[in-house]
Design an enzyme around this catalytic site. Structure first.
Site, PDB file in Angstrom:
ATOM      1  CD  GLU A   1      -2.582   1.399   3.029  1.00  0.00           C
ATOM      2  OE1 GLU A   1      -3.618   1.584   2.519  1.00  0.00           O
ATOM      3  OE2 GLU A   1      -1.870   0.194   3.965  1.00  0.00           O
TER       4      GLU A   1
ATOM      5  CE  LYS B   1      -7.216   1.169   3.981  1.00  0.00           C
ATOM      6  NZ  LYS B   1      -6.466   2.005   4.111  1.00  0.00           N
TER       7      LYS B   1
ATOM      8  CB  CYS C   1      -3.679  -1.173   5.549  1.00  0.00           C
ATOM      9  SG  CYS C   1      -2.866  -0.923   6.963  1.00  0.00           S
TER      10      CYS C   1
END
Length: 285
Positions: free
Chosen positions: A44, A119, A153
């Site tokens: 990321e 995300k 993440c």
């Protein structure tokens, strides 16, 4: 039913041109290619390295300038995926859509096609300091090797979204990550193990290492790549097929056997996916 994955512990350092970035990326891809891998995962926010190039006064660029590199980023990874005949998850790159910034993972297919997943869960720092917007939907991606999902993440810390990905057919979760200290790193790492156990899937994760001294909120990085399995007899006792050395510039490689997943889902020591109490809580399928 078996294929090979690799994950890059990407070393962040100050650069002066996009060509330097391209050379570093190419180095990792060529290294992975020497191991005949089918998938390569980058971390990321690794393209924030481009912000260190700076402006005409030598000052690092702000996060809002990162979308200016999108065309070059896409061209680079499309070319490398085609040249090496591999699937490359190009970490995440910040894109702009309708005036909003999205932290977006990209999947580059060997045939030149590109898929993306914004995300879904955004950290407080991403919102308050970088004005990121959250993605609104979950996709799973069919490949010649199986069905995968890209969850970035913070996303892996939410069990519901991984349940949804598994219910839609994903057997492997690729999780690019970027954490600046041990606390953040272990949040992502421990929940990756939990998601692998809960859903009987593989999780492939990696993070940034090194430092960008001139780029706000990228001055500290604490990262390690890992290929994580369910905890059952066909797999390693700690649920780790491979892991890197903490904060070292390197890649890891491992073979994923989907047949083992299917066997433990049916006849494992525990059958967590099959034994869900969907009479009591949501059945995401």
């Amino acid at each position: 039913m078996t294929f090979r994955v690799s994950a890059v512990q990407y070393h962040l350092h100050t650069i002066s041109s996009f060509d330097e970035f391209a050379d570093q990326v190419t180095h990792y891809v060529r290294t992975a290619q020497e191991f005949d891998v089918d998938f390569i995962l980058f971390p990321e926010f690794f393209t924030t390295q481009l912000l260190s190039i700076g402006d005409e006064n030598g000052k690092a660029l702000g996060i809002e300038r990162l979308p200016e590199f999108t065309d070059a980023y896409l061209e680079l990874f499309q070319r490398l995926a085609q040249e090496t005949h591999t699937h490359i998850i190009g970490g995440t790159h910040v894109i702009e859509q309708e005036g909003k910034l999205y932290n977006t993972a990209h999947l580059f297919y060997p045939d030149g096609n590109v898929a993306s997943q914004a995300k879904i869960h955004i950290t407080p720092t991403e919102v308050t300091e970088w004005n990121m917007s959250a993605g609104d939907g979950l996709s799973v991606f069919k490949t010649s090797k199986g069905t995968i999902a890209l969850l970035t993440c913070y996303d892996i810390e939410f069990p519901e979204i991984v349940r949804m990905a598994k219910a839609r057919g994903a057997d492997v979760i690729f999780c690019p990550s970027c954490t600046d200290d041990r606390h953040g790193f272990h949040r992502v790492r421990y929940t990756s193990h939990a998601r692998a156990v809960e859903n009987q899937v593989y999780v492939v994760t990696t993070g940034t290492i090194g430092s960008l001294p001139t780029v706000d909120f990228m001055r500290g990085n604490f990262g390690q790549a890992a290929v994580i399995t369910p905890n059952d007899i066909p797999f390693p006792p700690r649920g780790i097929l491979a892991e890197g050395e903490l904060n070292d510039d390197m890649i890891i490689v491992a073979d994923l056997d989907l047949e083992l997943l299917y066997k433990v889902r049916e006849k494992g020591s525990v059958t967590t996916w099959r034994d869900r109490r969907t009479d009591l809580y949501t059945d995401w399928s």
